[in-house]
Scaffold this motif. Structure first.
Motif: not given
Length: 517
Positions: A50-59, A334-338, A283-287
């Motif tokens: 969860a901490a890594t997912l939080d970081l990716i979402e913030a970034n 990772g993208a599935g989790q996001l 991070t880029q994929v999510l953005a």
């Protein structure tokens, strides 16, 4: 949609004759069972804490706010973003923190894509996995082993194979690019093939906003009006990094406005279109996905969307894309989790490979990607059958080889039965020490469906295999392609609808000069 209330010009609502002929055709058609739904009963592989997912979402929020995304040649999009509260600098759109995610909140977590045969409609989202074939190759590898440009007949044959497939749920979109038809008109022939040669759900055209309008208009004819129903899912690729061109966004605007689903999908070759690191790529994929999904919601709140991820790594020696790699799998997981945290369906994975032939390399790479997709929680898997040579080639042989292996995904998604039959204590009591299970009651009751069985692979003894010609897997696949195509019978379609579709295609073709570029 056009401003006209009936884009078919009234053709869809004429009285429909020929019911008797349609019923006769239905009686004569082979009884193909719909591909059974895949309801994933196994857990997802949540690779990232969860901490890594939080970081990716913030970034990702930082990327959208500080770097922004480009909407090129699309002043209407810039105006929509400005009205929503974004900061506009030229064609650069910078989103304040939370704006994209708040807009994404109106996107549905799951939706139904309806097929003209209701038994073949699919649920996209939740625990379901929908399998769709290869998309986009300009070349085919035919049954004579020749690599050549694809034709419309090739396209039609792939539609037939997808229809005959026992494991594919979806007819797909551009199964191959029919280069013998003008660029500005081939979408009409492709849509007509999907609508008439198959009754599975299909994808619309995205290569020009006008072609998206044609797709919606033809769907109106096929379904007798849409009335808000979602009957198409279409692929909207983002020009990574962080660019949304007017062609793809124009198609998205048409589809979202008509409540048709879009797959918002970055097209990423790691190290070229995104950072070489997995977390940076995510991070880029999510953005990019959040910006695209949010824009669809600006067009129509509640428009169905799918969070897409197409990611491959790169051979740093040759620059060629590579497939089935661990880094690509890590991005897929990772993208599935996001996507699940964002609350929208997820598209990724497929039978990806860089192999030139349907050989061992193709098998290894495709298996790695298919299995990652199952475990990553993918809801819509494009390119699940037929992909060869990095997506440049659609292969008939690999199409049926891949489809055969998709049966394993169907089986692997099921939970293990723990009822009396699953526990098999009666069988162990009957056989006892030193016996065998071949003739026991439990085996006799369950042998027909106890084990997955291939429709392509050879398990005969060596002597039998040799007597039958010592055929390799490609030979066996070639024979299966020929058998499926020879057995094909088109699903029944009301003759009045067919006439209306053909008239629409003829009218649209006559309205433009041929263009091959």
């Amino acid at each position: 949609m056009s401003d006209s209330a009936d884009p078919s010009g009234g053709r869809a609502r004429r009285s429909r004759g020929g019911g008797g002929a349609a019923r006769r055709a239905e009686r004569m058609a082979p009884k193909l069972r719909p591909a059974p739904p895949i309801h994933r009963e196994i857990p997802d592989l949540d690779l990232l804490p969860a901490a890594t997912l939080d970081l990716i979402e913030a970034n990702a929020e930082t990327v959208l706010e500080e770097i922004g995304v480009r909407f090129t040649d699309n002043p209407q999009a810039l105006a929509r973003w400005a009205d929503a509260g974004a900061r506009i600098d030229g064609d650069r759109v910078r989103l304040p923190p939370g704006l994209a995610r708040n807009l994404c909140a109106t996107a549905p977590a799951r939706f139904t894509q309806q097929a003209r045969n209701p038994a073949r409609s699919v649920e996209i989202g939740g625990r379901d996995l929908v399998l769709a074939p290869v998309y986009g190759p300009p070349f085919v590898r035919d049954l004579d082993g020749v690599r050549r440009y694809a034709t419309l007949q090739d396209f039609r044959d792939f539609v037939k194979l997808a229809y005959m497939s026992p494991n594919l749920h979806h007819s797909g979109g551009t199964l191959c690019e029919p280069t013998d038809v003008p660029v500005n008109k081939r979408h009409l022939d492709m849509l007509l093939a999907h609508m008439t040669l198959s009754d599975k759900p299909f994808m619309g055209s995205v290569t020009d906003p006008a072609r998206a309008r044609d797709s919606v208009a033809m769907a109106e004819i096929l379904f007798g009006g849409l009335a808000g129903r979602t009957v198409m899912t279409s692929l909207i690729n983002i020009n990574s990094p962080l660019s949304f061109d007017a062609t793809m966004m124009g198609a998205l605007e048409i589809y979202a406005g008509a409540n048709q689903a879009t797959i918002i999908s970055p097209f990423i070759v790691g190290g070229a279109m995104a950072p070489v690191s997995v977390v940076g790529t995510l991070t880029q994929v999510l953005a990019e996905c959040m910006a695209g999904i949010a824009y669809a919601q600006l067009i129509r709140p509640g428009a169905p969307v799918i969070f897409g991820t197409f990611v491959t790594s790169i051979d740093m020696n040759s620059g060629a894309p590579t497939f089935g790699t661990p880094e690509a799998a890590q991005v897929t997981y990772g993208a599935g989790q996001l996507a699940r945290r964002l609350g929208v369906p997820y598209r990724s994975a497929g039978a990806f490979c860089g192999a030139k032939l349907p050989d061992a390399q193709a098998g290894y790479e495709s298996a790695n990607s298919l299995n990652a997709g199952l475990l990553a929680g993918v809801n819509f898997m494009l390119h699940a059958a037929g992909w060869l040579e990095g997506g440049l080639v659609a292969s008939f042989e690999k199409f049926v080889m891949d489809d055969d292996q998709l049966g394993i995904l169907h089986r692997m998604a099921r939970a293990l039965p723990v009822d009396e039959g699953g526990q098999a204590l009666d069988a162990m009591r009957e056989v006892g020490p030193g016996g065998h299970y071949l003739g026991c009651a439990h085996t006799q009751a369950h042998y027909r469906d106890a084990f997955w069985r291939s429709d392509v692979l050879d398990y005969k003894p060596y002597e039998t295999w040799e007597e039958e010609g010592a055929r390799d897997t490609a030979d066996l696949a070639r024979a299966r392609v020929r058998k499926l195509l020879s057995d094909y019978v088109a699903p029944p379609l009301d003759p009045a609808i067919l006439t209306a579709l053909e008239a629409f295609v003829a009218e649209r073709k006559a309205a433009e000069q041929d263009a091959f570029s």
